[in-house]
Design an enzyme around this catalytic site. Structure first.
Site, PDB file in Angstrom:
ATOM      1  N   LYS A   1      -0.743  -4.229  -3.179  1.00  0.00           N
ATOM      2  CA  LYS A   1      -2.047  -3.682  -2.779  1.00  0.00           C
ATOM      3  C   LYS A   1      -2.182  -2.270  -3.342  1.00  0.00           C
ATOM      4  O   LYS A   1      -1.547  -1.338  -2.860  1.00  0.00           O
ATOM      5  CB  LYS A   1      -2.201  -3.640  -1.258  1.00  0.00           C
ATOM      6  CG  LYS A   1      -3.549  -3.076  -0.811  1.00  0.00           C
ATOM      7  CD  LYS A   1      -3.646  -2.946   0.691  1.00  0.00           C
ATOM      8  CE  LYS A   1      -5.011  -2.385   1.108  1.00  0.00           C
ATOM      9  NZ  LYS A   1      -5.236  -0.997   0.658  1.00  0.00           N
TER      10      LYS A   1
ATOM     11  N   ASP B   1       9.707   5.243 -10.508  1.00  0.00           N
ATOM     12  CA  ASP B   1       9.215   5.764 -11.783  1.00  0.00           C
ATOM     13  C   ASP B   1       9.936   7.032 -12.232  1.00  0.00           C
ATOM     14  O   ASP B   1      10.043   7.294 -13.432  1.00  0.00           O
ATOM     15  CB  ASP B   1       7.707   6.035 -11.689  1.00  0.00           C
ATOM     16  CG  ASP B   1       6.877   4.773 -11.874  1.00  0.00           C
ATOM     17  OD1 ASP B   1       7.466   3.674 -11.834  1.00  0.00           O
ATOM     18  OD2 ASP B   1       5.650   4.888 -12.045  1.00  0.00           O
TER      19      ASP B   1
ATOM     20  N   SER C   1       0.807  -1.209   0.000  1.00  0.00           N
ATOM     21  CA  SER C   1       0.000   0.000   0.000  1.00  0.00           C
ATOM     22  C   SER C   1       0.849   1.271   0.000  1.00  0.00           C
ATOM     23  O   SER C   1       1.490   1.588  -0.990  1.00  0.00           O
ATOM     24  CB  SER C   1      -0.952  -0.050   1.206  1.00  0.00           C
ATOM     25  OG  SER C   1      -1.907   0.979   1.143  1.00  0.00           O
TER      26      SER C   1
END
Length: 540
Positions: free
Chosen positions: A320, A306, A295
């Site tokens: 998740k 990224d 999460s």
């Protein structure tokens, strides 16, 4: 009158719930006929209450209906009773009210692992290794003692008191304390220290309301010590508040960079971007993750990965990527309903598939282990349809957790079944607590500073013989081959726990870091300009 209220409540509840269920499963807008859902259910409940052969418990029926309905949606939508809600929120709120001890149940006895620093128990002199024998005059040992027994009697409102009788090996008789309960802080940072002269380390266990205050304090401490590179340890961190994950990511990313966005059928796209404020936007950054990182941990790791801001080390994270929104029910209970998915800056959804149901979903970790994923990176396969590229043209994947840039396998030779049995039986805690209680004064006289202890203290053969004797007494059969494989780490664990009992959790992690393969790999990469820069080269 009661049934009218009950039916009215359910009409309201189901009118919210069932359209979401249809949308989540079909992923297209649908309309629900109230006669087919809300009125039908309300009528069924009315008939059961008024015509069933025996007496019923309507509140229990309603609760079970909610629970079973949410199970049909996804693995993370959930119902929490009023009592469960308070217990679930405590770790994220950053505090609870009680006497301030960490404990474990050892042979039906309450064993104090450590008093919370600054808490009421520590202020009165309660020590690690003490056994709580009586609570408010009631015997607190035997088969009746479980976690609920302890919580019900030791937790309570700030300002109230509880009487406890303590057994301590150094005392001939029980020691009586009257403890005034207080607000006890729950820290989200377990450890902060320098791994080397220029590399700092922070171990974060949850994303709570107090996390950013703690993080900024840790960063100040490390920067004052000369930190130029940072290792952020998110292994085993199951998440917490989305907002906290965004704030933490903002510490590493420059202004206006997208951190994460959320989107669902009934939840328009919402973007969260970095601001100008960031305490570590430059400098080498490595984030450690494993299968227990979920999460909020995945939001931070995904944003850093990224944008090519840092490297991710370890093993694939949990996966998740669903956002739960709380809805309050009339009796103080709550449903946490999945309302959106979150996506990393490249557009990756990290959520693992759950098409085969919740039971299969939660067995995925066991399947990963069985399939060799914890040991071999090449056992993990992602379809090309889930491939994304970072600004530096590195390949990253969605659809099932964050895959680290550098894989570090789980050491099966070190974590043997014998070692696991020592953990399960509480042998480490029992031995180290007894050892410190008997030797606390002499240890602190010999090692007044932790740095001296870390450098000079060793677990000798006499200590190991005593440790193994306790292990056998606790029912852990000696396995020579597995002991030989685990021995070095067993010695580190004993030394680290002794350090924890004398000083604290930071000192525990500082000792154990010397035997932590993933952490040692991170330090090796940070020290090598070539290794660090090559990890950012475009994927072939």
């Amino acid at each position: 009158m009661y049934m009218k209220y009950l039916i009215g409540t359910y009409v309201l509840f189901l009118s919210i719930l069932f359209p979401v269920q249809d949308a989540m499963s079909q992923n297209v807008p649908t309309k629900t006929d109230p006669k087919e859902t809300t009125q039908k259910f309300a009528a069924a409940l009315f008939y059961i209450e008024n015509f069933y052969v025996d007496s019923t418990k309507p509140a229990k029926l309603v609760e079970q209906a909610i629970i079973n309905t949410l199970k049909e949606l996804d693995p993370h939508s959930a119902y929490l009773s009023k009592e469960e809600l308070q217990e679930a929120n405590e770790p994220l709120e950053g505090s609870f009210e009680g006497i301030g001890v960490t404990f474990q149940l050892s042979k039906d006895t309450i064993l104090v692992i450590a008093p919370v620093p600054g808490g009421p128990s520590e202020k009165l002199g309660i020590q690690a290794g003490d056994k709580i024998i009586r609570i408010n005059g009631e015997d607190a040992f035997g088969s009746k003692v479980n976690n609920k027994f302890v919580m019900d009697r030791l937790r309570g409102k700030k300002g109230t008191t509880v009487d406890v009788s303590i057994f301590r090996k150094s005392s001939a008789s029980l020691i009586d304390y009257t403890i005034t309960r207080d607000k006890i802080p729950l820290h989200s940072i377990d450890a902060t220290f320098m791994l080397s002269s220029e590399t700092g380390y922070i171990k974060l266990n949850r994303f709570s309301k107090t996390t950013m205050e703690e993080f900024k304090s840790s960063m100040s401490q490390l920067q004052e010590a000369g930190m130029k590179s940072l290792v952020l340890d998110l292994r085993g961190n199951s998440g917490g508040y989305l907002g906290t994950a965004v704030e933490l990511s903002d510490e590493f990313l420059p202004d206006s960079k997208l951190i994460v966005y959320t989107e669902g059928l009934n939840s328009p796209r919402q973007e969260y971007n970095a601001t100008r404020v960031g305490s570590f936007e430059k400098g080498k950054l490595i984030i450690l993750i494993n299968e227990g990182s979920a999460s909020a941990s995945e939001i931070v790791a995904g944003a850093v990965q990224d944008w090519d801001r840092g490297l991710i080390l370890g093993r694939r994270s949990f996966g998740k990527g669903l956002v739960q929104r709380p809805f309050n029910l009339p009796d103080g209970s709550v449903i946490r309903l999945t309302a959106a998915r979150y996506f990393t800056p490249t557009g990756r959804s990290i959520q693992r598939p759950y098409d085969d149901g919740s039971e299969s979903y939660f067995k995925d970790m066991a399947n990963r282990f069985k399939n060799g994923e914890f040991v071999h990176a090449d056992s993990i396969h992602f379809p090309d349809s889930l491939k994304y590229l970072t600004p530096s043209k590195r390949t990253v994947y969605g659809g099932g957790g964050i895959m680290p840039d550098i894989f570090v396998p789980w050491d099966s030779t070190q974590f043997t079944d014998y070692y696991s049995n020592l953990i399960r039986k509480g042998v480490f805690n029992r031995y180290t607590l007894d050892y410190v209680n008997l030797n606390r004064t002499s240890l602190l006289n010999k090692y007044p500073e932790f740095s001296t202890f870390k450098q000079s203290f060793g677990v000798d053969e006499k200590m190991m013989k005593e440790f193994l004797k306790i292990a056998e007494a606790e029912g852990v059969a000696f396995n020579e081959q597995q002991f030989d494989s685990s021995e070095a780490f067993i010695r580190y664990q004993v030394k680290a726990l002794i350090a924890r009992n004398l000083w604290g959790m930071t000192q525990y992690y500082e000792v154990i870091s010397e035997a932590d393969d993933t952490l040692l790999k991170a330090l090796e990469i940070i020290k090598s300009e070539k290794m660090f820069s090559e990890a950012f080269k475009p994927s072939r």
